[in-house]
Motif scaffolding. Sequence first.
Motif, PDB file in Angstrom:
ATOM      1  N   LEU A  89      48.881  42.074  37.658  1.00 29.87           N
ATOM      2  CA  LEU A  89      47.584  41.609  37.150  1.00 29.87           C
ATOM      3  C   LEU A  89      47.629  40.125  36.825  1.00 29.87           C
ATOM      4  O   LEU A  89      46.671  39.391  37.086  1.00 29.87           O
ATOM      5  CB  LEU A  89      47.180  42.414  35.905  1.00 29.87           C
ATOM      6  CG  LEU A  89      46.855  43.891  36.150  1.00 29.87           C
ATOM      7  CD1 LEU A  89      46.501  44.585  34.839  1.00 29.87           C
ATOM      8  CD2 LEU A  89      45.710  44.047  37.151  1.00 29.87           C
ATOM      9  N   THR A  90      48.751  39.671  36.280  1.00 31.88           N
ATOM     10  CA  THR A  90      48.873  38.249  35.945  1.00 31.88           C
ATOM     11  C   THR A  90      48.817  37.402  37.220  1.00 31.88           C
ATOM     12  O   THR A  90      48.153  36.369  37.281  1.00 31.88           O
ATOM     13  CB  THR A  90      50.193  37.999  35.187  1.00 31.88           C
ATOM     14  OG1 THR A  90      50.232  38.889  34.071  1.00 31.88           O
ATOM     15  CG2 THR A  90      50.305  36.572  34.698  1.00 31.88           C
ATOM     16  N   GLN A  91      49.492  37.882  38.252  1.00 36.69           N
ATOM     17  CA  GLN A  91      49.494  37.167  39.541  1.00 36.69           C
ATOM     18  C   GLN A  91      48.089  37.142  40.148  1.00 36.69           C
ATOM     19  O   GLN A  91      47.617  36.105  40.621  1.00 36.69           O
ATOM     20  CB  GLN A  91      50.472  37.880  40.483  1.00 36.69           C
ATOM     21  CG  GLN A  91      50.690  37.179  41.795  1.00 36.69           C
ATOM     22  CD  GLN A  91      51.766  37.884  42.636  1.00 36.69           C
ATOM     23  OE1 GLN A  91      52.647  38.573  42.118  1.00 36.69           O
ATOM     24  NE2 GLN A  91      51.692  37.704  43.943  1.00 36.69           N
ATOM     25  N   LEU A  92      47.399  38.292  40.099  1.00 38.74           N
ATOM     26  CA  LEU A  92      46.039  38.354  40.657  1.00 38.74           C
ATOM     27  C   LEU A  92      45.083  37.474  39.857  1.00 38.74           C
ATOM     28  O   LEU A  92      44.210  36.804  40.422  1.00 38.74           O
ATOM     29  CB  LEU A  92      45.525  39.790  40.603  1.00 38.74           C
ATOM     30  CG  LEU A  92      45.808  40.639  41.820  1.00 38.74           C
ATOM     31  CD1 LEU A  92      45.351  42.068  41.576  1.00 38.74           C
ATOM     32  CD2 LEU A  92      45.075  40.061  43.025  1.00 38.74           C
ATOM     33  N   ARG A  93      45.249  37.481  38.557  1.00 41.53           N
ATOM     34  CA  ARG A  93      44.389  36.644  37.702  1.00 41.53           C
ATOM     35  C   ARG A  93      44.564  35.176  38.061  1.00 41.53           C
ATOM     36  O   ARG A  93      43.604  34.421  38.154  1.00 41.53           O
ATOM     37  CB  ARG A  93      44.742  36.931  36.234  1.00 41.53           C
ATOM     38  CG  ARG A  93      44.125  36.011  35.224  1.00 41.53           C
ATOM     39  CD  ARG A  93      42.613  36.023  35.272  1.00 41.53           C
ATOM     40  NE  ARG A  93      42.033  37.283  34.873  1.00 41.53           N
ATOM     41  CZ  ARG A  93      40.764  37.636  35.152  1.00 41.53           C
ATOM     42  NH1 ARG A  93      39.979  36.833  35.847  1.00 41.53           N
ATOM     43  NH2 ARG A  93      40.286  38.796  34.756  1.00 41.53           N
ATOM     44  N   ARG A  94      45.812  34.779  38.325  1.00 42.13           N
ATOM     45  CA  ARG A  94      46.074  33.389  38.697  1.00 42.13           C
ATOM     46  C   ARG A  94      45.369  33.071  40.025  1.00 42.13           C
ATOM     47  O   ARG A  94      44.765  32.025  40.203  1.00 42.13           O
ATOM     48  CB  ARG A  94      47.589  33.187  38.841  1.00 42.13           C
ATOM     49  CG  ARG A  94      48.060  31.824  38.337  1.00 42.13           C
ATOM     50  CD  ARG A  94      49.581  31.703  38.379  1.00 42.13           C
ATOM     51  NE  ARG A  94      50.268  32.556  37.435  1.00 42.13           N
ATOM     52  CZ  ARG A  94      51.333  33.322  37.717  1.00 42.13           C
ATOM     53  NH1 ARG A  94      51.833  33.354  38.919  1.00 42.13           N
ATOM     54  NH2 ARG A  94      51.897  34.056  36.789  1.00 42.13           N
ATOM     55  N   GLU A  95      45.420  34.019  40.938  1.00 46.13           N
ATOM     56  CA  GLU A  95      44.807  33.826  42.253  1.00 46.13           C
ATOM     57  C   GLU A  95      43.277  33.754  42.153  1.00 46.13           C
ATOM     58  O   GLU A  95      42.637  32.950  42.827  1.00 46.13           O
ATOM     59  CB  GLU A  95      45.209  35.009  43.146  1.00 46.13           C
ATOM     60  CG  GLU A  95      44.679  34.956  44.544  1.00 46.13           C
ATOM     61  CD  GLU A  95      44.892  36.283  45.280  1.00 46.13           C
ATOM     62  OE1 GLU A  95      44.010  36.671  46.038  1.00 46.13           O
ATOM     63  OE2 GLU A  95      45.946  36.931  45.083  1.00 46.13           O
ATOM     64  N   LEU A  96      42.675  34.588  41.302  1.00 42.51           N
ATOM     65  CA  LEU A  96      41.208  34.709  41.265  1.00 42.51           C
ATOM     66  C   LEU A  96      40.543  33.742  40.297  1.00 42.51           C
ATOM     67  O   LEU A  96      39.340  33.512  40.383  1.00 42.51           O
ATOM     68  CB  LEU A  96      40.819  36.139  40.866  1.00 42.51           C
ATOM     69  CG  LEU A  96      41.250  37.240  41.843  1.00 42.51           C
ATOM     70  CD1 LEU A  96      41.039  38.612  41.219  1.00 42.51           C
ATOM     71  CD2 LEU A  96      40.488  37.130  43.155  1.00 42.51           C
ATOM     72  N   GLY A  97      41.308  33.206  39.354  1.00 37.75           N
ATOM     73  CA  GLY A  97      40.725  32.305  38.357  1.00 37.75           C
ATOM     74  C   GLY A  97      40.223  33.073  37.141  1.00 37.75           C
ATOM     75  O   GLY A  97      40.130  34.303  37.163  1.00 37.75           O
ATOM     76  N   ASP A  98      39.866  32.328  36.091  1.00 39.01           N
ATOM     77  CA  ASP A  98      39.545  32.954  34.799  1.00 39.01           C
ATOM     78  C   ASP A  98      38.206  33.676  34.793  1.00 39.01           C
ATOM     79  O   ASP A  98      37.969  34.550  33.970  1.00 39.01           O
ATOM     80  CB  ASP A  98      39.511  31.880  33.695  1.00 39.01           C
ATOM     81  CG  ASP A  98      40.908  31.390  33.390  1.00 39.01           C
ATOM     82  OD1 ASP A  98      41.870  32.083  33.779  1.00 39.01           O
ATOM     83  OD2 ASP A  98      41.030  30.301  32.789  1.00 39.01           O
ATOM     84  N   ASP A  99      37.286  33.290  35.670  1.00 35.44           N
ATOM     85  CA  ASP A  99      35.926  33.819  35.559  1.00 35.44           C
ATOM     86  C   ASP A  99      35.735  35.178  36.238  1.00 35.44           C
ATOM     87  O   ASP A  99      34.880  35.972  35.830  1.00 35.44           O
ATOM     88  CB  ASP A  99      34.929  32.807  36.157  1.00 35.44           C
ATOM     89  CG  ASP A  99      33.510  33.261  35.894  1.00 35.44           C
ATOM     90  OD1 ASP A  99      33.148  33.388  34.698  1.00 35.44           O
ATOM     91  OD2 ASP A  99      32.781  33.541  36.864  1.00 35.44           O
ATOM     92  N   ALA A 100      36.528  35.455  37.253  1.00 32.81           N
ATOM     93  CA  ALA A 100      36.327  36.706  38.021  1.00 32.81           C
ATOM     94  C   ALA A 100      36.597  37.919  37.131  1.00 32.81           C
ATOM     95  O   ALA A 100      37.462  37.898  36.268  1.00 32.81           O
ATOM     96  CB  ALA A 100      37.277  36.722  39.214  1.00 32.81           C
ATOM     97  N   SER A 101      35.821  38.968  37.366  1.00 31.90           N
ATOM     98  CA  SER A 101      36.062  40.236  36.669  1.00 31.90           C
ATOM     99  C   SER A 101      37.082  41.015  37.486  1.00 31.90           C
ATOM    100  O   SER A 101      36.888  41.273  38.667  1.00 31.90           O
ATOM    101  CB  SER A 101      34.745  41.004  36.555  1.00 31.90           C
ATOM    102  OG  SER A 101      34.993  42.304  36.089  1.00 31.90           O
ATOM    103  N   LEU A 102      38.176  41.373  36.825  1.00 34.70           N
ATOM    104  CA  LEU A 102      39.264  42.077  37.501  1.00 34.70           C
ATOM    105  C   LEU A 102      39.402  43.455  36.855  1.00 34.70           C
ATOM    106  O   LEU A 102      39.478  43.560  35.628  1.00 34.70           O
ATOM    107  CB  LEU A 102      40.551  41.266  37.346  1.00 34.70           C
ATOM    108  CG  LEU A 102      41.830  41.817  37.959  1.00 34.70           C
ATOM    109  CD1 LEU A 102      41.676  42.045  39.456  1.00 34.70           C
ATOM    110  CD2 LEU A 102      42.980  40.828  37.720  1.00 34.70           C
ATOM    111  N   THR A 103      39.407  44.499  37.685  1.00 35.04           N
ATOM    112  CA  THR A 103      39.431  45.873  37.159  1.00 35.04           C
ATOM    113  C   THR A 103      40.552  46.671  37.797  1.00 35.04           C
ATOM    114  O   THR A 103      40.625  46.773  39.025  1.00 35.04           O
ATOM    115  CB  THR A 103      38.092  46.585  37.466  1.00 35.04           C
ATOM    116  OG1 THR A 103      37.030  45.848  36.857  1.00 35.04           O
ATOM    117  CG2 THR A 103      38.083  48.005  36.919  1.00 35.04           C
ATOM    118  N   MET A 104      41.401  47.233  36.967  1.00 38.40           N
ATOM    119  CA  MET A 104      42.445  48.107  37.491  1.00 38.40           C
ATOM    120  C   MET A 104      41.978  49.556  37.363  1.00 38.40           C
ATOM    121  O   MET A 104      41.687  50.033  36.272  1.00 38.40           O
ATOM    122  CB  MET A 104      43.752  47.922  36.722  1.00 38.40           C
ATOM    123  CG  MET A 104      44.862  48.768  37.291  1.00 38.40           C
ATOM    124  SD  MET A 104      46.503  48.213  36.789  1.00 38.40           S
ATOM    125  CE  MET A 104      46.587  48.933  35.197  1.00 38.40           C
TER     126      MET A 104
END
Length: 217
Positions: A89-104
Amino acid sequence: MRRKIALLGGTFNPIHHGHLRLALDLVESVGFEQLRLVPCHLPQHRQQPTVSSDRRAQMVAQAIAGCDVLQLDRCELERGSATYSIDTLTQLRRELGDDASLTMVMGIDAYLGLPRWHRWRELLTQAHLLVVARPGYSFKPDAELAEYDRVHRAEVGVLAEKPAGSVVHLSARLLDISATEVRELTAQGRSTQYLIPDAVRHYISEHGLYSADAHSS
Ligand code: ATP
């Protein structure tokens, strides 16, 4: 508008229609731009799969060929070490940036085991959790998970409002299919047709996976 990206991690040993239809239903009902299937390399909280992560990923690739909203993400294989969701998740967050909504996304069986995951309380700093029902499992959390769930639970709209931080429970279509059953049927020489995509069925037979006398490959 905020981007909404989902991921579904798993052993995918092998991927089956329970995973695939769940993924597609969620893309359509929640409006995810993309759902990434993330095969784990060396899972930490369960027995090691008998089939290599590379083969499991190849079966995922075959299963989703032609369905562009579903994507294979090999990040855990590429890391090559123990698989921890917090690192993914940390790696994906870095790739997508702070604004994107990320859902596992996870089934309720996986959610019930969450307190045994590495740094589990940090997951919500990077993503939301979306928990879906699964045949044979009811939500009977221990005290620790019940409290966590009470504190973080929100309605599905939160996935568009915030990048991370909430737990959402959604009822999805129930398909009583498990990889365990697919492996057992294969080992018994019985058919897995209509439980898994034909391409995956052919891959399993071509490489002799899960047969009673098969060993790691
Ligand atoms: P196994 O039988 O080997 O334990 P599995 O079928 O549970 O495998 P996994 O790859 O471990 O498959 O599952 C990955 C994720 O998909 C988990 O969060 C799990 O809860 C969820 N999942 C798997 N099958 C279903 C299903 N039929 N319906 C809903 N969720 C599912």
